[in-house]
Motif scaffolding. Structure first.
Motif, short mmCIF file in Angstrom:
data_model
loop_
_atom_site.label_atom_id
_atom_site.label_comp_id
_atom_site.label_asym_id
_atom_site.label_seq_id
_atom_site.Cartn_x
_atom_site.Cartn_y
_atom_site.Cartn_z
N UNK A 109 44.01 19.29 -5.49
CA UNK A 109 43.49 18.04 -4.94
C UNK A 109 42.22 17.65 -5.68
N UNK A 110 42.21 16.47 -6.26
CA UNK A 110 41.03 15.94 -6.93
C UNK A 110 40.05 15.44 -5.87
N UNK A 111 38.80 15.96 -5.90
CA UNK A 111 37.85 15.63 -4.84
C UNK A 111 36.58 14.94 -5.36
N UNK A 112 36.34 14.95 -6.65
CA UNK A 112 35.13 14.33 -7.19
C UNK A 112 35.36 13.96 -8.64
N UNK A 113 34.53 13.02 -9.13
CA UNK A 113 34.69 12.55 -10.50
C UNK A 113 33.34 12.23 -11.11
#
Length: 342
Positions: A109-113
């Motif tokens: 799961x991508x949670x920050x960028x």
């Protein structure tokens, strides 16, 4: 083509940092360590000169009320394999590894960028090359790491020039081998990323034919395990961890020389190359929201690699995103920070 002298000093740090933005590689957990105190342990995947180094340099590991157990990996793909296996709770990767992990059906799961300058993503040619534009790559040989961010940049740059991969001779090589081929006159060009770009340029071994401006999204991500996000205590620790990383990135922008010294020592990079990479790309990053624009940009990468059959299936990237930590962060399209010459 005339053979070129290969600089041994340049090869060593490149090997240490190989495939940082993608491609296939194995884990190297020999540099593990633990910070902080408390009963909760957050397992964090990292790469040489990555999150641990910048957090330590910025003083963001001094007051942890939970433990961080670090595991060091040679690249993004094996780090995400560890996330999928629940051996790692969260880790930082470039814009391409999540696409391959999602395409393989991994539980991530991508949670920050963060958004940085794409100037470090470049197609390099030798100093004495007659090539002046991407259009002239037709019929030429180009080295690139398969499945890396540079691979997507090469495809996009060719498309912008009215070409495809079929119009060039592609040599799929990891950075250390690509550098040898590049300096040995075995290939006409090399598609690669920072800090390799900055190393080649500072060593005067090549020049930029074109860079990632206008063709790549400049995004990198923090990717977590869905099981860690379901755990309230770990989720709270992840939120705190991300806040520390954001403050550390601000510190990097304000202290480029100090960070370059730390980064050079941690990775084996020459200081001049490290500082050039900081100012070209590494230090320009702005923490941004994982928003619809970021998802759409990543979906474009998914679609491109699926069409080329480089990932086993086409997926909906939005299914692998959790925006709960966006808070009041700016949009993903926020311009990267730029260093002005003093």
């Amino acid at each position: 083509m005339r053979a070129r002298r290969i600089l041994p000093a340049l090869l060593l740090p490149l090997t240490l940092l190989a495939t940082a933005c993608g491609g296939s590689s194995s884990a190297d957990t020999g540099g593990d360590g633990t910070d902080g105190k408390g009963s909760l342990t957050l397992n964090v995947g990292d790469q040489k000169g990555g999150s641990e180094a910048v957090l330590r340099a910025a003083g963001e590991l001094d007051d942890l009320d939970y433990k961080i157990k670090w595991s060091t990996f040679t690249s993004g793909p094996p780090l995400l394999e560890a996330v999928n296996a629940k051996a790692v709770d969260i880790g930082a990767v470039g814009n391409t590894p999540p696409v391959f992990a999602a395409g393989a059906g991994s539980e991530i799961t991508v949670v920050a960028a963060s958004h940085g300058s794409p100037a470090g993503e470049a197609i390099l040619v030798p100093e004495d090359s007659p090539l002046k534009s991407p259009e002239q790559l037709e019929g030429k040989s180009v080295a690139v790491a398969q499945g890396s961010s540079a691979h997507f940049q090469l495809i996009s740059a060719l498309k912008k020039a009215g070409l495809t991969l079929e119009d060039i001779e592609v040599s799929y090589l990891q950075p250390a081998d690509a550098l040898a081929a590049f300096n040995g006159g075995k290939v006409d060009a090399w598609a690669v990323w920072d800090p390799y770009t900055s190393q080649v340029l500072t060593a005067k071994q090549g020049k930029v034919l074109t860079d990632g401006e206008g063709v790549v999204n400049g995004l990198s991500f923090q990717v977590a395990s869905p099981s860690a996000l379901k755990d309230k205590k770990k989720s709270a620790a992840i939120e705190d961890y991300l806040a520390r990383l954001r403050r550390a990135q601000d510190w990097v922008f304000d202290h480029p020389e100090e960070w370059a010294k730390v980064w050079a020592k941690d990775t084996g990079l020459p200081y001049e190359a490290a500082l050039a990479a900081v100012k070209r790309s590494n230090g320009t990053r702005v923490p941004v929201a994982v928003d619809k624009a970021a998802v759409a940009s990543e979906q474009q990468i998914v679609d491109t690699f699926a069409e080329l059959k480089l990932i086993p299936r086409k997926v909906t990237f939005a299914d692998f995103v959790d925006p709960r930590f966006n808070g009041d962060l700016p949009p993903s399209t926020t311009p990267a920070r730029i260093y002005k010459e003093k």
